[in-house]
Motif scaffolding. Structure first.
Motif, PDB file in Angstrom:
ATOM      1  N   VAL A 283      15.520  91.998  55.698  1.00 14.35           N
ATOM      2  CA  VAL A 283      15.382  93.452  55.499  1.00 14.35           C
ATOM      3  C   VAL A 283      16.707  94.003  54.966  1.00 14.35           C
ATOM      4  N   PHE A 284      17.812  93.585  55.557  1.00 11.81           N
ATOM      5  CA  PHE A 284      19.108  94.111  55.115  1.00 11.81           C
ATOM      6  C   PHE A 284      19.402  93.688  53.683  1.00 11.81           C
ATOM      7  N   GLN A 285      19.039  92.452  53.339  1.00 15.18           N
ATOM      8  CA  GLN A 285      19.274  92.015  51.955  1.00 15.18           C
ATOM      9  C   GLN A 285      18.427  92.820  50.984  1.00 15.18           C
ATOM     10  N   ALA A 286      17.196  93.141  51.399  1.00 12.31           N
ATOM     11  CA  ALA A 286      16.328  93.928  50.506  1.00 12.31           C
ATOM     12  C   ALA A 286      16.933  95.308  50.243  1.00 12.31           C
ATOM     13  N   PHE A 287      17.617  95.863  51.241  1.00  9.99           N
ATOM     14  CA  PHE A 287      18.236  97.189  51.067  1.00  9.99           C
ATOM     15  C   PHE A 287      19.695  97.082  50.614  1.00  9.99           C
ATOM     16  N   ASN A 288      20.138  95.846  50.369  1.00  8.65           N
ATOM     17  CA  ASN A 288      21.523  95.616  49.963  1.00  8.65           C
ATOM     18  C   ASN A 288      22.528  96.111  51.008  1.00  8.65           C
ATOM     19  N   ILE A 289      22.185  95.922  52.279  1.00  8.13           N
ATOM     20  CA  ILE A 289      23.105  96.279  53.373  1.00  8.13           C
ATOM     21  C   ILE A 289      23.875  95.012  53.752  1.00  8.13           C
ATOM     22  N   ASP A 290      25.186  95.081  53.718  1.00  5.04           N
ATOM     23  CA  ASP A 290      26.027  93.917  54.016  1.00  5.04           C
ATOM     24  C   ASP A 290      26.119  93.744  55.529  1.00  5.04           C
TER      25      ASP A 290
ATOM     26  N   LEU B 241      19.374 102.323  65.488  1.00  4.96           N
ATOM     27  CA  LEU B 241      20.304 103.026  64.584  1.00  4.96           C
ATOM     28  C   LEU B 241      21.740 103.009  65.091  1.00  4.96           C
ATOM     29  N   GLU B 242      21.916 102.924  66.414  1.00  2.00           N
ATOM     30  CA  GLU B 242      23.281 102.933  66.979  1.00  2.00           C
ATOM     31  C   GLU B 242      23.807 101.520  67.193  1.00  2.00           C
ATOM     32  N   SER B 243      23.001 100.486  66.910  1.00  4.78           N
ATOM     33  CA  SER B 243      23.476  99.098  67.037  1.00  4.78           C
ATOM     34  C   SER B 243      24.166  98.713  65.739  1.00  4.78           C
ATOM     35  N   THR B 244      25.079  97.745  65.811  1.00  4.75           N
ATOM     36  CA  THR B 244      25.753  97.321  64.571  1.00  4.75           C
ATOM     37  C   THR B 244      24.809  96.391  63.804  1.00  4.75           C
ATOM     38  N   VAL B 245      24.934  96.414  62.471  1.00  3.55           N
ATOM     39  CA  VAL B 245      24.042  95.563  61.667  1.00  3.55           C
ATOM     40  C   VAL B 245      24.313  94.086  61.962  1.00  3.55           C
TER      41      VAL B 245
ATOM     42  N   LYS C 288      25.134 103.978  52.091  1.00  3.93           N
ATOM     43  CA  LYS C 288      24.318 103.556  50.942  1.00  3.93           C
ATOM     44  C   LYS C 288      23.389 104.665  50.467  1.00  3.93           C
ATOM     45  N   GLY C 289      23.393 105.783  51.189  1.00  8.66           N
ATOM     46  CA  GLY C 289      22.475 106.875  50.842  1.00  8.66           C
ATOM     47  C   GLY C 289      21.021 106.487  51.070  1.00  8.66           C
TER      48      GLY C 289
END
Ligand SMILES: [Fe+2]
Ligand SMILES: [Fe+2]
Length: 242
Positions: free
Chosen positions: A33-40, A16-20, A56-57
């Motif tokens: 996984v990030f694409q599935a959650f729409n995390i850029d 959680l504290e690492s950068t995406v 993103k809530g």
């Protein structure tokens, strides 16, 4: 698309504290996984996973759970499908390998288009890769459909003791020929990408694309091997004895 290098956190930093951005650089499979959650993870890659989820809530635990499942996924692939009876092998191929292609091809298509658009001007091989990819994607869509609607139902029928629904040599030869064409397209993608090695300064989407294409190659090689060397010979034997 950002070209800032990833900033790496000290070893042992919680997810959680690492950068995406660094999470994807460390394991490109996490991009799914990030694409599935729409995390850029590209332009906004400097945000920590916690920040990205808050913006993103999203429930951070759900994302972490998926990231951990992505890691476990690779370990599961160890079971040996060559020992399955033909009708179960056909079902296994549809679920595992056709499913993989249906999930991966649209995702890789989007990334290949984006990378070709942004970087193709100074690296024309990326545009050639996009064109090869698009051709292969169309061929595969047609190929999967033929297997699922013609050849695999014939395998299932023969497994139930029914006679072969017509001559299978033609359809099998056609599938094998199409496998060869996919194999040539993959070889060309490998050549143009120097073994799927992105340049040192490549951005995260570029890296995720090359890693994804490499995974596609590995999965397709396994998939084609199971059909050419295990399923199709078994189908021929059944057709001759039913
Ligand atoms: Fe297949
Ligand atoms: Fe096939």
């Amino acid at each position: 698309m950002s070209h800032r290098p990833n900033v790496f956190s000290p070893p042992g930093t919680p997810l959680l504290e690492s950068t995406v951005g660094e999470l994807v650089a460390e394991r490109p499979g996490r991009s799914r996984v990030f694409q599935a959650f729409n995390i850029d993870f590209c332009c906004q890659g400097a945000r920590t996973l916690r920040e990205a989820c808050e913006r993103k809530g999203l429930a951070a635990e759900a994302v972490v759970e998926q990231l951990e499942a992505e890691l476990a996924d690779k370990a599961v692939a160890a079971q040996n499908p060559t020992e399955l009876p033909p009708h179960e092998l056909a079902a296994y191929i549809v679920e595992t390998h056709h499913g993989f292609l249906r999930r991966e091809l649209p995702r890789l298509h989007t990334m290949a288009e984006r990378v070709a658009r942004v970087h193709g001007g100074h690296t024309p091989s990326l545009v050639e890769m996009l064109n090869i990819f698009i051709g292969m994607e169309a061929e595969l869509a047609d190929h999967l459909m033929k297997e699922e609607q013609i050849l695999f139902p014939a395998v299932v029928a023969m497994s139930r003791g029914e006679p072969a629904p017509g001559d299978l040599d033609g359809p099998i030869a056609c599938m094998v020929h199409e496998h060869e064409e996919v194999g040539s397209a993959l070889a060309r993608l490998r050549e143009l990408s120097h073994g799927f090695q992105p340049p040192a300064d490549a951005c995260n989407t570029y890296r995720a694309l090359f890693a994804g294409l490499h995974d596609l190659e590995v999965d397709l090689h396994r998939h084609i091997h199971l059909e050419n060397a295990v399923l199709f010979p078994a189908a021929r034997v059944m057709a001759d004895t039913r």
